[in-house]
Design a protein around this motif. Structure first.
Motif, PDB file in Angstrom:
ATOM      1  N   SER A  49       0.835  -1.207   0.000  1.00  0.00           N
ATOM      2  CA  SER A  49       0.000   0.000   0.000  1.00  0.00           C
ATOM      3  C   SER A  49       0.868   1.255   0.000  1.00  0.00           C
ATOM      4  O   SER A  49       0.463   2.304  -0.526  1.00  0.00           O
ATOM      5  CB  SER A  49      -0.940   0.001   1.211  1.00  0.00           C
ATOM      6  OG  SER A  49      -0.201   0.001   2.421  1.00  0.00           O
ATOM      7  N   TYR A  53       0.663   4.310  -2.692  1.00  0.00           N
ATOM      8  CA  TYR A  53       0.629   5.743  -2.344  1.00  0.00           C
ATOM      9  C   TYR A  53       1.694   6.509  -3.128  1.00  0.00           C
ATOM     10  O   TYR A  53       1.424   7.573  -3.688  1.00  0.00           O
ATOM     11  CB  TYR A  53       0.847   5.928  -0.845  1.00  0.00           C
ATOM     12  CG  TYR A  53       0.736   7.362  -0.395  1.00  0.00           C
ATOM     13  CD1 TYR A  53      -0.495   7.897  -0.008  1.00  0.00           C
ATOM     14  CD2 TYR A  53       1.857   8.197  -0.373  1.00  0.00           C
ATOM     15  CE1 TYR A  53      -0.607   9.228   0.402  1.00  0.00           C
ATOM     16  CE2 TYR A  53       1.761   9.524   0.019  1.00  0.00           C
ATOM     17  CZ  TYR A  53       0.526  10.021   0.407  1.00  0.00           C
ATOM     18  OH  TYR A  53       0.420  11.335   0.797  1.00  0.00           O
ATOM     19  N   TRP A  54       2.890   5.943  -3.188  1.00  0.00           N
ATOM     20  CA  TRP A  54       3.995   6.608  -3.888  1.00  0.00           C
ATOM     21  C   TRP A  54       3.707   6.733  -5.380  1.00  0.00           C
ATOM     22  O   TRP A  54       3.941   7.793  -5.992  1.00  0.00           O
ATOM     23  CB  TRP A  54       5.282   5.815  -3.655  1.00  0.00           C
ATOM     24  CG  TRP A  54       6.430   6.279  -4.499  1.00  0.00           C
ATOM     25  CD1 TRP A  54       7.048   7.504  -4.457  1.00  0.00           C
ATOM     26  CD2 TRP A  54       7.085   5.533  -5.535  1.00  0.00           C
ATOM     27  NE1 TRP A  54       8.050   7.561  -5.389  1.00  0.00           N
ATOM     28  CE2 TRP A  54       8.099   6.367  -6.069  1.00  0.00           C
ATOM     29  CE3 TRP A  54       6.932   4.245  -6.034  1.00  0.00           C
ATOM     30  CZ2 TRP A  54       8.939   5.956  -7.089  1.00  0.00           C
ATOM     31  CZ3 TRP A  54       7.766   3.825  -7.050  1.00  0.00           C
ATOM     32  CH2 TRP A  54       8.754   4.667  -7.570  1.00  0.00           C
ATOM     33  N   SER A  57       0.917   9.414  -5.824  1.00  0.00           N
ATOM     34  CA  SER A  57       1.325  10.756  -5.416  1.00  0.00           C
ATOM     35  C   SER A  57       2.351  11.346  -6.372  1.00  0.00           C
ATOM     36  O   SER A  57       2.383  12.559  -6.620  1.00  0.00           O
ATOM     37  CB  SER A  57       1.901  10.735  -3.997  1.00  0.00           C
ATOM     38  OG  SER A  57       3.052   9.899  -3.929  1.00  0.00           O
ATOM     39  N   THR A  68      -7.143  10.366  -5.372  1.00  0.00           N
ATOM     40  CA  THR A  68      -6.027  10.909  -4.615  1.00  0.00           C
ATOM     41  C   THR A  68      -5.187   9.735  -4.108  1.00  0.00           C
ATOM     42  O   THR A  68      -5.669   8.594  -4.075  1.00  0.00           O
ATOM     43  CB  THR A  68      -6.517  11.739  -3.425  1.00  0.00           C
ATOM     44  OG1 THR A  68      -7.199  10.873  -2.496  1.00  0.00           O
ATOM     45  CG2 THR A  68      -7.474  12.840  -3.879  1.00  0.00           C
ATOM     46  N   PRO A  69      -3.941   9.976  -3.694  1.00  0.00           N
ATOM     47  CA  PRO A  69      -3.125   8.876  -3.148  1.00  0.00           C
ATOM     48  C   PRO A  69      -3.778   8.179  -1.966  1.00  0.00           C
ATOM     49  O   PRO A  69      -3.704   6.947  -1.856  1.00  0.00           O
ATOM     50  CB  PRO A  69      -1.829   9.581  -2.743  1.00  0.00           C
ATOM     51  CG  PRO A  69      -1.740  10.754  -3.660  1.00  0.00           C
ATOM     52  CD  PRO A  69      -3.156  11.206  -3.853  1.00  0.00           C
ATOM     53  N   ASN A  70      -4.423   8.939  -1.088  1.00  0.00           N
ATOM     54  CA  ASN A  70      -5.099   8.326   0.069  1.00  0.00           C
ATOM     55  C   ASN A  70      -6.267   7.455  -0.366  1.00  0.00           C
ATOM     56  O   ASN A  70      -6.479   6.361   0.176  1.00  0.00           O
ATOM     57  CB  ASN A  70      -5.594   9.414   1.033  1.00  0.00           C
ATOM     58  CG  ASN A  70      -4.455  10.083   1.778  1.00  0.00           C
ATOM     59  OD1 ASN A  70      -3.423   9.464   2.024  1.00  0.00           O
ATOM     60  ND2 ASN A  70      -4.631  11.346   2.133  1.00  0.00           N
ATOM     61  N   VAL A  73      -4.923   4.162  -1.761  1.00  0.00           N
ATOM     62  CA  VAL A  73      -4.508   3.229  -0.712  1.00  0.00           C
ATOM     63  C   VAL A  73      -5.714   2.566  -0.064  1.00  0.00           C
ATOM     64  O   VAL A  73      -5.736   1.344   0.140  1.00  0.00           O
ATOM     65  CB  VAL A  73      -3.658   3.959   0.351  1.00  0.00           C
ATOM     66  CG1 VAL A  73      -3.439   3.064   1.572  1.00  0.00           C
ATOM     67  CG2 VAL A  73      -2.317   4.367  -0.230  1.00  0.00           C
TER      68      VAL A  73
END
Length: 319
Positions: A49, A53-54, A57, A68-70, A73
């Motif tokens: 995860s 995120y990386w 982002s 969004t990255p969040n 995840v």
């Protein structure tokens, strides 16, 4: 494409190390070993995860749904838990198949390895088809939603899974098109008897497991598509769960009778994602709500199974 190639290459490395290094010699997988491997695969899955995120982002991977990255995840973890929870029924069926074809415990890991490898290929094709279908035809999401609700209803009405591998269409057709033998010669899928090359019970069990996994994927893939239609999130969460299915089988197959109420957890999960699909145009369900429903449902099923005594201790669920 570079990210996809890197991810698939990583999976190939994992599989090669599994069969070629850590399980080079056939042996019986004990509960302690299975628990360690299960903990490792779960840790790898949750650690991934951070990679998700990386990637989102830094904008290193295509983001067709604008997450969004969040959100990426949360969708990844939710999809992973859905696939992991729906694999419980798959574990029971695998146990029935091994029992029906009298597969020795020391060769079960080898059969599961090749079964998982085939499942990765078939599920990748089904995911591509499912994502393309939802993207091209918006009404497809309602078809998937109704199908999941129907599956949840069938699961609610059924007290146990009734499956006889030797009466399945797969076994009957396989017996017609290729010579089969009841004899086994170690880990071999094929042996030659009386000048005829015949498939051993190991190969028969592999084919039956492979095709029944495709049937289970008809539930799990639409369920993940209810969370997100992002191809990378759907594929990575599904594959990470499949990789840990072998160790999970050896860990929980002996304990399935203890989790009597886990079936109701799966009903709630399938029902929730089915309703989410049907109401997607009118109600937006936050990612954290979906994740909470899945975690609470699984926890409730497990805790209830452990705390509530059986009304008939002599009976075993699923038999």
């Amino acid at each position: 494409m570079l990210i996809w190639v890197a991810f698939i290459s990583l999976i190939i490395v994992f599989l090669a190390m599994d069969l070629g290094v850590f399980n080079k010699r056939d042996h019986v997988i004990r509960s302690k070993e299975a628990s360690l491997w299960t903990a490792l695969w779960v840790s790898v899955a949750f650690s991934f995860s951070g990679i998700v995120y990386w990637l989102f982002s830094a904008g290193l991977i295509e983001n067709p749904t604008g997450m969004t990255p969040n959100q990426a995840v949360l969708n990844y973890i939710t999809g992973y838990l859905i696939e992991l929870s729906l694999s419980i029924d798959n574990v029971f069926v695998i146990a029935v198949i091994f029992s029906a074809f009298s597969i020795p415990p020391m060769y079960q890991h080898r059969v599961l390895f090749w079964g998982i490898l085939g499942a990765i290929v078939f599920r990748a094709l089904m995911i591509v088809f499912g994502v393309a279908l939802i993207t091209r035809f918006e009404w497809a999401i309602y078809v998937f939603g109704v199908f999941l609700l129907y599956t949840a209803f069938k699961m609610l009405k059924s007290d146990s899974i009734k499956f006889d591998p030797k009466r399945s269409l797969v076994f009957k057709y396989l017996r017609r098109i290729y010579p089969l033998t009841h004899h086994m010669k170690g880990r071999h899928f094929f042996i030659r008897r009386m000048g005829i090359k015949a498939a051993t019970p190991l190969f028969v069990a592999l084919i039956v497991i492979e095709l029944t996994d495709i049937l289970f994927a008809l539930d799990s893939i639409p369920a993940i598509l209810a969370i997100t239609a992002d191809p990378f999130i759907v594929f990575s969460s599904n594959i990470m769960a499949i990789l840990g299915l072998r160790s999970m089988y050896f860990l929980i197959s002996r304990m399935l009778s203890k989790f009597r109420f886990i079936n109701y957890s799966l009903v709630v999960i399938l029902g929730f994602v089915g309703l989410k699909m049907l109401g997607s145009e009118f109600i937006h369900v936050e990612e954290w709500i979906s994740l909470t429903v899945i975690v609470v449902s699984l926890a409730a099923g497990i805790i209830s199974s452990l705390l509530i005594p059986e009304s008939n201790p002599d009976s075993i669920t699923g038999e």
